[in-house]
Design a protein around this motif. Sequence first.
Motif, PDB file in Angstrom:
ATOM      1  N   GLY A 518       0.716  -1.255   0.019  1.00  0.00           N
ATOM      2  CA  GLY A 518       0.019  -0.024  -0.070  1.00  0.00           C
ATOM      3  C   GLY A 518       0.739   1.369  -0.049  1.00  0.00           C
ATOM      4  N   THR A 519       0.213   2.391   0.558  1.00  0.00           N
ATOM      5  CA  THR A 519       1.014   3.643   0.474  1.00  0.00           C
ATOM      6  C   THR A 519       0.992   4.043   1.842  1.00  0.00           C
ATOM      7  OG1 THR A 519      -0.912   4.928   0.055  1.00  0.00           O
ATOM      8  CG2 THR A 519       0.310   4.144  -2.068  1.00  0.00           C
ATOM      9  N   TYR A 520       1.851   4.976   2.189  1.00  0.00           N
ATOM     10  CA  TYR A 520       1.824   5.759   3.668  1.00  0.00           C
ATOM     11  C   TYR A 520       2.089   7.255   3.356  1.00  0.00           C
ATOM     12  CZ  TYR A 520       6.961   6.129   3.427  1.00  0.00           C
ATOM     13  OH  TYR A 520       8.113   6.500   3.075  1.00  0.00           O
ATOM     14  N   THR A 521       1.708   8.022   4.576  1.00  0.00           N
ATOM     15  CA  THR A 521       1.878   9.228   4.602  1.00  0.00           C
ATOM     16  C   THR A 521       2.474   9.524   5.989  1.00  0.00           C
ATOM     17  OG1 THR A 521      -0.319   9.861   5.355  1.00  0.00           O
ATOM     18  CG2 THR A 521       0.335  10.098   2.969  1.00  0.00           C
ATOM     19  N   SER A 528       9.645  17.331  15.769  1.00  0.00           N
ATOM     20  CA  SER A 528       8.526  16.767  16.898  1.00  0.00           C
ATOM     21  C   SER A 528       8.198  15.570  16.488  1.00  0.00           C
ATOM     22  CB  SER A 528       7.409  17.692  16.933  1.00  0.00           C
ATOM     23  OG  SER A 528       6.818  17.703  15.911  1.00  0.00           O
ATOM     24  N   THR A 529       7.396  14.853  17.322  1.00  0.00           N
ATOM     25  CA  THR A 529       6.941  13.408  17.156  1.00  0.00           C
ATOM     26  C   THR A 529       5.925  13.697  15.842  1.00  0.00           C
ATOM     27  OG1 THR A 529       6.866  13.011  19.653  1.00  0.00           O
ATOM     28  CG2 THR A 529       5.568  11.585  17.944  1.00  0.00           C
ATOM     29  N   LEU A 530       6.401  12.549  14.950  1.00  0.00           N
ATOM     30  CA  LEU A 530       5.497  12.237  13.905  1.00  0.00           C
ATOM     31  C   LEU A 530       4.546  11.026  13.908  1.00  0.00           C
ATOM     32  CD1 LEU A 530       8.459  13.000  11.236  1.00  0.00           C
ATOM     33  CD2 LEU A 530       6.931  14.586  12.242  1.00  0.00           C
ATOM     34  N   THR A 531       3.348  11.301  12.862  1.00  0.00           N
ATOM     35  CA  THR A 531       2.477   9.892  12.864  1.00  0.00           C
ATOM     36  C   THR A 531       2.394   9.387  11.208  1.00  0.00           C
ATOM     37  OG1 THR A 531       1.132  11.013  14.408  1.00  0.00           O
ATOM     38  CG2 THR A 531       0.189   9.240  12.907  1.00  0.00           C
ATOM     39  N   LEU A 532       3.210   8.188  11.096  1.00  0.00           N
ATOM     40  CA  LEU A 532       2.975   7.487   9.932  1.00  0.00           C
ATOM     41  C   LEU A 532       1.662   6.770   9.648  1.00  0.00           C
ATOM     42  CD1 LEU A 532       5.977   5.778   8.029  1.00  0.00           C
ATOM     43  CD2 LEU A 532       3.562   4.411   8.435  1.00  0.00           C
TER      44      LEU A 532
END
Length: 560
Positions: A518-521, A528-532
């Motif tokens: 699939g794909t991710y963003t 700072s803290t990131l969200t995948l």
Amino acid sequence: MRATCPSDVGAFSRRCLAVLLTVALVAGCGSGGSDDSTEPAADDPTSETHARIDEAIALANGPDDERDAALAAGSDEVVAIMLDAGGISEALGAEEARAAAAEVFAGVLPEMEDISREDLGLASAESLFQNALSQQGGATGTGVDGSTSAAFVGFMTALVTAMTGTKLSNDIGARVIKGNADGFGVEIDRGRVSMQNSTTKTLNGIDGTIDTDVNLTPCPDPDGKVSVKATIDVGLYVAGSREGGRSELDITVDAQVNDDAVVTSSDLNYRFQMSDTRADGKGVFLDASESIRLTGREDMATATASVIKEANVNRTGGDITRAQAQSYYALMFKMAIIMQEGLLYQAKDAWESGRCVDLQVTTDPATAPASLRRPPSRSPPPPTSKIDGTPTGGTITAEVTGGTSITPTGKTGAPAAFAYIAPGEKDKAATITLEARSKRGVAKATIDFDTKAKGWVASGGGGGLVVTGQVSSLTEPFSLTGTFPGGSGTFTYTPTDERSGTYRSSFSGSGVTGSTSGTYTIAGDAGSTLTLTGTGDGCVQDIGGSCRNTTEVITLTPAT
């Protein structure tokens, strides 16, 4: 004005010799010859007084070879007087006595090289004096012909011991060093350097002695006061007798340091004594002292000199001549000034080394350099004295190398908070150097920053799947590990850019295998803290109807 005193009487009166010394002072303190007549005083004694002090200061701060040559020449002359007045020249012959005296003291400084730091409890077996002697021009510390005369070698011994003891102990910390080896003693802690040397040599019919005692308090007290003291005592005698003489110079310097850690004034008090005794019991004796103040020392080119106490004769004896008094005075005055400057330089080197003041630097939070884009939310600790633990006051300055900026600029009253703006580009580095200055000394600290990605710690998943691992770069392929009840799998991510890309996974467990794609963003602010978030389709191999949509949410926390 002319002042005349008889030179052919058995003893000078205190008043008469005081006049002679004053005339010598005003007339520029020439080293004299055998002329016992007096010289007219200058029209402006104050100007002449300043001129002689200026000359000695220039000599102290000038090239080492010029300083050493001037002192060696004066020392040779004084030693000649000691040999003659003490009857050594008569006992051994004038030329023989001078050659023997030179040879006696020729090896004093090289022998000091053999005293190791280990002998004195300084931990390392390297030569105690090696570095200091090399800085002074060679194995004898001078490189000047004729420099082996007693007074000069005594001067160099005192200066070299002060230099060595201070430099070797600037990183002493809270330790206390005490030691004694072959006539050399040392007692050093953070707030004090005390070094003594006693050397006796017998050669070619002459006993030679050198005793030096140097004491520094290199860290200014709460009022910015610094004290240094030194004694140089040299002697020359017919071997096995007291026929001969000695010469002693004692100096005390009290200096004032300002909130820039710069010496603003100094009071020099010095006293010199000489005594020579011949075989018949006759000889000469001189004991004189003087006090000199220097103000405006922030710029030595414009410093102002004044005589606190004129050259004063404390005691005299024997048939000393004006020429002898002048020669002694000229040399001892120059040595006193040069010792003052040399000892203050060593003290300054110590209080500027970080020996005396502690500067602790904190960030808010300490593990997140990006937070320094705003001022810290808590009060920073003040610089403190390493001697008594009290705040030092003064100022702190901050400078940035590598970009981009820090505020406030210039001197800021301590304690101080600074805000650093980091470069906006990636893979940039910068160093902030902070310097605290006060009347207690200097302290420095550095902080290194960069905008290089330190990576992220991954954690998350969904639907019973737990994903963990490390991500070093968001623009390079990376892999994470997934686990679920009864099995595990590997997720491989291929970035299209820093914020998106594609992924694939393979898993196995409980007797089956499968895969997803699939794909991710990636969302979140840089630093700072990131969200995948990954979305795709997953199927179990060889099981019809097992394919379904999948979503994994993974938190990327900046690594520390």
